[in-house]
Scaffold this motif. Sequence first.
Motif, PDB file in Angstrom:
ATOM      1  N   ALA A 114       0.262  37.283 -13.062  1.00  0.00           N
ATOM      2  CA  ALA A 114      -0.267  37.308 -11.696  1.00  0.00           C
ATOM      3  C   ALA A 114       0.528  38.256 -10.809  1.00  0.00           C
ATOM      4  O   ALA A 114      -0.048  39.019 -10.013  1.00  0.00           O
ATOM      5  CB  ALA A 114      -0.247  35.895 -11.111  1.00  0.00           C
ATOM      6  N   ILE A 115       1.859  38.244 -10.931  1.00  0.00           N
ATOM      7  CA  ILE A 115       2.690  39.133 -10.124  1.00  0.00           C
ATOM      8  C   ILE A 115       2.446  40.591 -10.502  1.00  0.00           C
ATOM      9  O   ILE A 115       2.418  41.478  -9.642  1.00  0.00           O
ATOM     10  CB  ILE A 115       4.186  38.782 -10.294  1.00  0.00           C
ATOM     11  N   THR A 116       2.267  40.856 -11.797  1.00  0.00           N
ATOM     12  CA  THR A 116       1.961  42.220 -12.231  1.00  0.00           C
ATOM     13  C   THR A 116       0.698  42.722 -11.554  1.00  0.00           C
ATOM     14  O   THR A 116       0.648  43.859 -11.063  1.00  0.00           O
ATOM     15  CB  THR A 116       1.789  42.260 -13.766  1.00  0.00           C
ATOM     16  N   TYR A 117      -0.332  41.885 -11.503  1.00  0.00           N
ATOM     17  CA  TYR A 117      -1.585  42.291 -10.868  1.00  0.00           C
ATOM     18  C   TYR A 117      -1.429  42.405  -9.354  1.00  0.00           C
ATOM     19  O   TYR A 117      -1.940  43.337  -8.728  1.00  0.00           O
ATOM     20  CB  TYR A 117      -2.686  41.273 -11.188  1.00  0.00           C
ATOM     21  N   ARG A 118      -0.703  41.434  -8.776  1.00  0.00           N
ATOM     22  CA  ARG A 118      -0.536  41.441  -7.318  1.00  0.00           C
ATOM     23  C   ARG A 118       0.140  42.720  -6.837  1.00  0.00           C
ATOM     24  O   ARG A 118      -0.246  43.301  -5.819  1.00  0.00           O
ATOM     25  CB  ARG A 118       0.289  40.232  -6.877  1.00  0.00           C
ATOM     26  N   THR A 119       1.173  43.153  -7.535  1.00  0.00           N
ATOM     27  CA  THR A 119       1.987  44.282  -7.083  1.00  0.00           C
ATOM     28  C   THR A 119       1.525  45.625  -7.639  1.00  0.00           C
ATOM     29  O   THR A 119       2.133  46.647  -7.339  1.00  0.00           O
ATOM     30  CB  THR A 119       3.458  44.057  -7.470  1.00  0.00           C
ATOM     31  N   SER A 120       0.460  45.618  -8.450  1.00  0.00           N
ATOM     32  CA  SER A 120       0.013  46.873  -9.050  1.00  0.00           C
ATOM     33  C   SER A 120      -0.418  47.898  -8.006  1.00  0.00           C
ATOM     34  O   SER A 120      -0.282  49.108  -8.219  1.00  0.00           O
ATOM     35  CB  SER A 120      -1.133  46.609 -10.035  1.00  0.00           C
ATOM     36  N   VAL A 150      11.401  35.548 -13.218  1.00  0.00           N
ATOM     37  CA  VAL A 150      10.460  36.047 -14.223  1.00  0.00           C
ATOM     38  C   VAL A 150       9.258  36.698 -13.546  1.00  0.00           C
ATOM     39  O   VAL A 150       8.729  37.709 -14.027  1.00  0.00           O
ATOM     40  CB  VAL A 150      10.018  34.903 -15.158  1.00  0.00           C
ATOM     41  N   GLY A 151       8.840  36.120 -12.421  1.00  0.00           N
ATOM     42  CA  GLY A 151       7.758  36.750 -11.677  1.00  0.00           C
ATOM     43  C   GLY A 151       8.122  38.148 -11.222  1.00  0.00           C
ATOM     44  O   GLY A 151       7.307  39.085 -11.283  1.00  0.00           O
ATOM     45  N   MET A 152       9.367  38.325 -10.789  1.00  0.00           N
ATOM     46  CA  MET A 152       9.809  39.655 -10.373  1.00  0.00           C
ATOM     47  C   MET A 152       9.843  40.623 -11.547  1.00  0.00           C
ATOM     48  O   MET A 152       9.704  41.828 -11.370  1.00  0.00           O
ATOM     49  CB  MET A 152      11.184  39.567  -9.719  1.00  0.00           C
ATOM     50  N   ALA A 153      10.017  40.119 -12.753  1.00  0.00           N
ATOM     51  CA  ALA A 153       9.917  40.989 -13.923  1.00  0.00           C
ATOM     52  C   ALA A 153       8.506  41.566 -14.023  1.00  0.00           C
ATOM     53  O   ALA A 153       8.316  42.692 -14.491  1.00  0.00           O
ATOM     54  CB  ALA A 153      10.273  40.215 -15.188  1.00  0.00           C
ATOM     55  N   GLY A 154       7.495  40.795 -13.571  1.00  0.00           N
ATOM     56  CA  GLY A 154       6.144  41.330 -13.489  1.00  0.00           C
ATOM     57  C   GLY A 154       6.066  42.490 -12.515  1.00  0.00           C
ATOM     58  O   GLY A 154       5.357  43.476 -12.745  1.00  0.00           O
ATOM     59  N   ASN A 155       6.811  42.370 -11.413  1.00  0.00           N
ATOM     60  CA  ASN A 155       6.894  43.480 -10.467  1.00  0.00           C
ATOM     61  C   ASN A 155       7.537  44.693 -11.118  1.00  0.00           C
ATOM     62  O   ASN A 155       7.159  45.839 -10.876  1.00  0.00           O
ATOM     63  CB  ASN A 155       7.715  43.036  -9.252  1.00  0.00           C
TER      64      ASN A 155
END
Length: 436
Positions: free
Chosen positions: A33-39, A153-158
Amino acid sequence: MVGGGARLLPSDPPGGRKAIAVWGIGVAVYFVAITYRTSLGVAGLDAAHRFHINASALSTFSILQLLVYAGMQIPVGLLVDRLGAKKVLALGVVLYTAGQFGFAFSDAYGMALGSRALLGCGDAMTFISVLRLGARWFPARRGPMIAQIAALVGMAGNLISTLVLARLLHTFGWTTTFAGSALGGFAVLVLLLLFLKDHPEGFAPPPTPREHSGATFVRRQIANAWREPGTRLGMWVHFTTQFPAMVFLLLWGLPFLVEAQGLSRGTAGELLTLVVLSNMAVGLVYGQIIARHHAARLPLALGTVAATALLWALTLCWPTTHAPMGLLVMLCVVLGACGPASMIGFDFARPANPPERQGTASGIVNMGGFTASMTTLLAVGILLDATGDNYRIAFASVFVLEALGVTQILRLRSRAARRERERLVVSRVEAVHVPA
């Protein structure tokens, strides 16, 4: 007995390897979700070119996404309290994956806006569900560290957005990059449906009474959570600490570094990566400190706000056109502390509310930072258009919201501390009567 002589209550889950595995699936959902949010943070300039839009219209992407996210927090909290984490997470994955696919194939501004709104709706269902999973699978004393690790871990998505998606976008183009990234949603959905459980065996919550439904119960659940000073203090801590980094990473950091500071996109991307790495490192430190020294919560939060305001002021008021690289590096390091500081808000709301109200209280807290982020994203976009892309004036809006948040924190801190002490006394009295 557990560490420090604290009694492990019968309702307190034991944790362990299985807890880590199950909770890890929920964290993986949040990671995607974070990867998509910050894309969009690394694709802002590409989006402006693709859809032929100005700064205000560009900011609308993130504003709408955050508007949906913030507006969904209390409903999602109620759903988690009512249905459990697994069902809410599954729905969230379906929605944010559909949103990412839609964004990949959007060739018109309106379609792209709708896709980001759908993504924001799914994203809104992830973090509160992960917090609930942590509360169901781990002892309460592990709460601060579990929440910080989830955020880490969410920030790793960032990090994936800033390091991988940026390069893929340059190499393969818009549609291939965003459609390819959407495949991650299918992967975590399969894991979730096959292996995730709401709670360990023997620790099922009591069945929900029939009267715990309907509009009256919803209103009472929200009112009771809001009535707790700890919930409101947590919301304002989240409001004040999270948004400077969120605005920087989500949309305006790359344009600011490239257009206002004269950096190349590669160098700007490295500084955005520094924010993420700092966030991950500081999160571990903050989690350890708060787990061992509960009184450090407010000093850490206010100290982060003060450091952020100071570095922003120095950067924006630097006498020459471009701030020195050393100052920009320091700014990005300090911005990295904003995410871990915002997690402290949940540590004020958690002890203020009983288990059956944790989702609702977490939703109220989570609204804070995203409301501030949405407001600042809009303000920066409007001020950039009104001033001919004057980033110094546009980013001055950060100080207005920080001042508002600090005022509310100072107003509520005494009431929240007094109420928390009262609850602690009651819980100790009850623990005495629990068989060892």
